[in-house]
Design an enzyme around this catalytic site. Sequence first.
Site, PDB file in Angstrom:
ATOM      1  N   HIS A 134       0.867  -1.174   0.000  1.00  0.00           N
ATOM      2  CA  HIS A 134       0.000   0.000   0.000  1.00  0.00           C
ATOM      3  C   HIS A 134       0.913   1.236   0.000  1.00  0.00           C
ATOM      4  O   HIS A 134       2.042   1.179   0.484  1.00  0.00           O
ATOM      5  CB  HIS A 134      -0.868   0.070   1.254  1.00  0.00           C
ATOM      6  CG  HIS A 134      -1.719  -1.130   1.514  1.00  0.00           C
ATOM      7  ND1 HIS A 134      -1.229  -2.281   2.081  1.00  0.00           N
ATOM      8  CD2 HIS A 134      -3.044  -1.331   1.318  1.00  0.00           C
ATOM      9  CE1 HIS A 134      -2.204  -3.154   2.230  1.00  0.00           C
ATOM     10  NE2 HIS A 134      -3.327  -2.608   1.769  1.00  0.00           N
TER      11      HIS A 134
ATOM     12  N   ASP B 234       2.423   2.106   3.322  1.00  0.00           N
ATOM     13  CA  ASP B 234       3.383   1.128   3.852  1.00  0.00           C
ATOM     14  C   ASP B 234       4.814   1.590   3.599  1.00  0.00           C
ATOM     15  O   ASP B 234       5.689   1.407   4.438  1.00  0.00           O
ATOM     16  CB  ASP B 234       3.225  -0.241   3.168  1.00  0.00           C
ATOM     17  CG  ASP B 234       1.859  -0.840   3.346  1.00  0.00           C
ATOM     18  OD1 ASP B 234       1.206  -0.535   4.360  1.00  0.00           O
ATOM     19  OD2 ASP B 234       1.445  -1.628   2.473  1.00  0.00           O
TER      20      ASP B 234
ATOM     21  N   GLU C 196     -10.437  -7.062  -4.466  1.00  0.00           N
ATOM     22  CA  GLU C 196     -10.179  -8.053  -3.420  1.00  0.00           C
ATOM     23  C   GLU C 196     -11.407  -8.181  -2.526  1.00  0.00           C
ATOM     24  O   GLU C 196     -11.643  -7.348  -1.648  1.00  0.00           O
ATOM     25  CB  GLU C 196      -8.963  -7.637  -2.590  1.00  0.00           C
ATOM     26  CG  GLU C 196      -8.570  -8.652  -1.539  1.00  0.00           C
ATOM     27  CD  GLU C 196      -7.286  -8.279  -0.824  1.00  0.00           C
ATOM     28  OE1 GLU C 196      -7.198  -8.523   0.385  1.00  0.00           O
ATOM     29  OE2 GLU C 196      -6.381  -7.734  -1.488  1.00  0.00           O
TER      30      GLU C 196
ATOM     31  N   GLU D 213      -8.441 -13.636  -1.390  1.00  0.00           N
ATOM     32  CA  GLU D 213      -7.732 -13.941  -0.151  1.00  0.00           C
ATOM     33  C   GLU D 213      -8.420 -15.080   0.584  1.00  0.00           C
ATOM     34  O   GLU D 213      -9.639 -15.067   0.781  1.00  0.00           O
ATOM     35  CB  GLU D 213      -7.662 -12.707   0.743  1.00  0.00           C
ATOM     36  CG  GLU D 213      -6.965 -12.993   2.057  1.00  0.00           C
ATOM     37  CD  GLU D 213      -6.723 -11.776   2.910  1.00  0.00           C
ATOM     38  OE1 GLU D 213      -6.854 -11.882   4.136  1.00  0.00           O
ATOM     39  OE2 GLU D 213      -6.389 -10.709   2.340  1.00  0.00           O
TER      40      GLU D 213
ATOM     41  N   HIS E 184     -10.431 -14.062   3.729  1.00  0.00           N
ATOM     42  CA  HIS E 184     -11.648 -13.345   3.371  1.00  0.00           C
ATOM     43  C   HIS E 184     -12.722 -14.318   2.898  1.00  0.00           C
ATOM     44  O   HIS E 184     -13.910 -14.097   3.140  1.00  0.00           O
ATOM     45  CB  HIS E 184     -11.365 -12.317   2.276  1.00  0.00           C
ATOM     46  CG  HIS E 184     -10.476 -11.199   2.714  1.00  0.00           C
ATOM     47  ND1 HIS E 184     -10.082 -10.180   1.858  1.00  0.00           N
ATOM     48  CD2 HIS E 184      -9.901 -10.918   3.905  1.00  0.00           C
ATOM     49  CE1 HIS E 184      -9.306  -9.332   2.513  1.00  0.00           C
ATOM     50  NE2 HIS E 184      -9.174  -9.769   3.755  1.00  0.00           N
TER      51      HIS E 184
ATOM     52  N   ASP F 280      -4.156 -13.679  -2.509  1.00  0.00           N
ATOM     53  CA  ASP F 280      -3.501 -13.346  -1.246  1.00  0.00           C
ATOM     54  C   ASP F 280      -3.482 -14.616  -0.405  1.00  0.00           C
ATOM     55  O   ASP F 280      -4.533 -15.081   0.064  1.00  0.00           O
ATOM     56  CB  ASP F 280      -4.241 -12.218  -0.528  1.00  0.00           C
ATOM     57  CG  ASP F 280      -3.716 -10.845  -0.912  1.00  0.00           C
ATOM     58  OD1 ASP F 280      -2.887 -10.776  -1.838  1.00  0.00           O
ATOM     59  OD2 ASP F 280      -4.139  -9.858  -0.299  1.00  0.00           O
TER      60      ASP F 280
ATOM     61  N   ASP G  69     -10.306 -11.607  10.818  1.00  0.00           N
ATOM     62  CA  ASP G  69      -9.274 -11.808   9.800  1.00  0.00           C
ATOM     63  C   ASP G  69      -7.909 -11.928  10.482  1.00  0.00           C
ATOM     64  O   ASP G  69      -7.255 -10.925  10.754  1.00  0.00           O
ATOM     65  CB  ASP G  69      -9.306 -10.606   8.844  1.00  0.00           C
ATOM     66  CG  ASP G  69      -8.501 -10.829   7.583  1.00  0.00           C
ATOM     67  OD1 ASP G  69      -8.037 -11.956   7.366  1.00  0.00           O
ATOM     68  OD2 ASP G  69      -8.350  -9.866   6.817  1.00  0.00           O
TER      69      ASP G  69
ATOM     70  N   ASP H 213      -5.132 -13.490   9.357  1.00  0.00           N
ATOM     71  CA  ASP H 213      -3.999 -13.361   8.427  1.00  0.00           C
ATOM     72  C   ASP H 213      -2.806 -14.231   8.833  1.00  0.00           C
ATOM     73  O   ASP H 213      -1.674 -13.754   8.933  1.00  0.00           O
ATOM     74  CB  ASP H 213      -3.539 -11.897   8.338  1.00  0.00           C
ATOM     75  CG  ASP H 213      -4.468 -11.053   7.488  1.00  0.00           C
ATOM     76  OD1 ASP H 213      -5.142 -11.614   6.622  1.00  0.00           O
ATOM     77  OD2 ASP H 213      -4.521  -9.820   7.700  1.00  0.00           O
TER      78      ASP H 213
ATOM     79  N   ASP I  97      -0.133 -12.323   2.117  1.00  0.00           N
ATOM     80  CA  ASP I  97      -0.815 -11.334   2.941  1.00  0.00           C
ATOM     81  C   ASP I  97      -1.019 -11.973   4.321  1.00  0.00           C
ATOM     82  O   ASP I  97      -2.127 -12.314   4.721  1.00  0.00           O
ATOM     83  CB  ASP I  97      -2.150 -10.943   2.311  1.00  0.00           C
ATOM     84  CG  ASP I  97      -2.835  -9.821   3.065  1.00  0.00           C
ATOM     85  OD1 ASP I  97      -2.241  -9.317   4.036  1.00  0.00           O
ATOM     86  OD2 ASP I  97      -3.965  -9.467   2.692  1.00  0.00           O
TER      87      ASP I  97
END
Length: 438
Positions: free
Chosen positions: A99, A102, A230, A266, A269, A294, A305, A307, A337
């Site tokens: 991003h 980031d 996404e 993802e 997700h 992802d 989430d 991750d 991700d």
Amino acid sequence: MTYFESVNKIQYEGPKSTNPFAFKYYNPEEKINGQTMEELLRFSVAYWHTFTANGSDPFGVGTAIRPWDHLKGLDLAKARVEASFELFEKLDVPFFAFHDVDISPEGSTLKETNENLDVIVAMIKDYMKTSKVKLLWNTANMFTNPRYTHGAATSPNADVFAYSAAKVKKGLEVAKELGAENYVFWGGREGYETLLNTDMKLEMDNLARFFHMAVDYAKEIGLNVPFLIEPKPKEPTKHQYDFDVATGLAFLQKYDLTDYFKFNIEANHATLAGHTFEHELRTARINGMLGSVDANQGDTLLGWDTDEFPTDLYSNTLAMYEILKNGGLGKGGLNFDAKVRRGSFDTDDLFHAHIAGMDAFAIGLKVANKLIEDKVLDGFVEERYSSYTKGIGLDIVEGKTNFRELEAYALGLTEIKNTSGRTERLKALINQYLLETL
């Protein structure tokens, strides 16, 4: 400066290796059907989780110990770039993703934010000249800053819409500058908390207008890359407009955007939407809309989430089955991700986590390829639906019959025999192939 002194370049050493800094199953040069693992898997490191996340959660401050923690502002951003390329090269990954916020800090104005971004983008571009790593995709963070409280492209505030458009305009320019393979839109706050104060039609119309403007600007600057949506059903909003692939596809079809967009799917997700990872992949695949992935996993005991790094061999196998059936990921990739757990706070853990994920997907690739070669699932599915290859079934598929003819046919049936779906047998076969690969 060296940021990961205890780690050398990660090499493939095979399943019997006890070296924690070695691949056991991911051999980038091993060929599967004429392509190397590296070419098929197209691994990518997620900049946000790996270099900016600090291990904080809603109940505690960050725990991560990083050699750049003492720095601030652009000095911190520059150190992260240096560290990132060291990690990319030691893992020997072909891609990374980020991003905008980031890689560089937001300023007090959009102008200052863009100036900061220009400094870091130039630095990244210099590093890329001597590295094989490429930008899988970039995107604009339009969910963290308080200005996005009510959304970005779907905000009821036109000033926020305009600001968001400026952010994406800059993001598209950065994508072109760094040679990105794709550009991603994640609508983290493109949704609603309650319908009591929401004009859903206007918000969705505005989101479509926003996407069309992005398409137009990409054409204007000569950026010819897939745009990726996404999907995520919730979190941070209660309901997001890109709930899942099917919902996202309906949106793209309604607003004439299917020629420009595919999906970045993802795993975590998918499960938040009440689907399996492979369900979302297949839904995208059969509609010609699978763009990128992802790669992570969630925790079935937790409703958010998480991750986590993807180490579920069964899930990874079924995911790779869909990806191989898709003919690969094209310009997409497997982007991690994923973040190390809060208790895994050493820099070494960043390597252990990526090694685990890369090995797990390498196993999934090999098992999925063998399942396809041996027609383990294809053969069964073909037989299960064989009634549609002849007689009345073929007439149905070819559109050569109608309700009157089907009624006459049904009236002539004396009994209907179904065959078993053999679910347990098929699951056992997948387990058998997994164990044989290991």
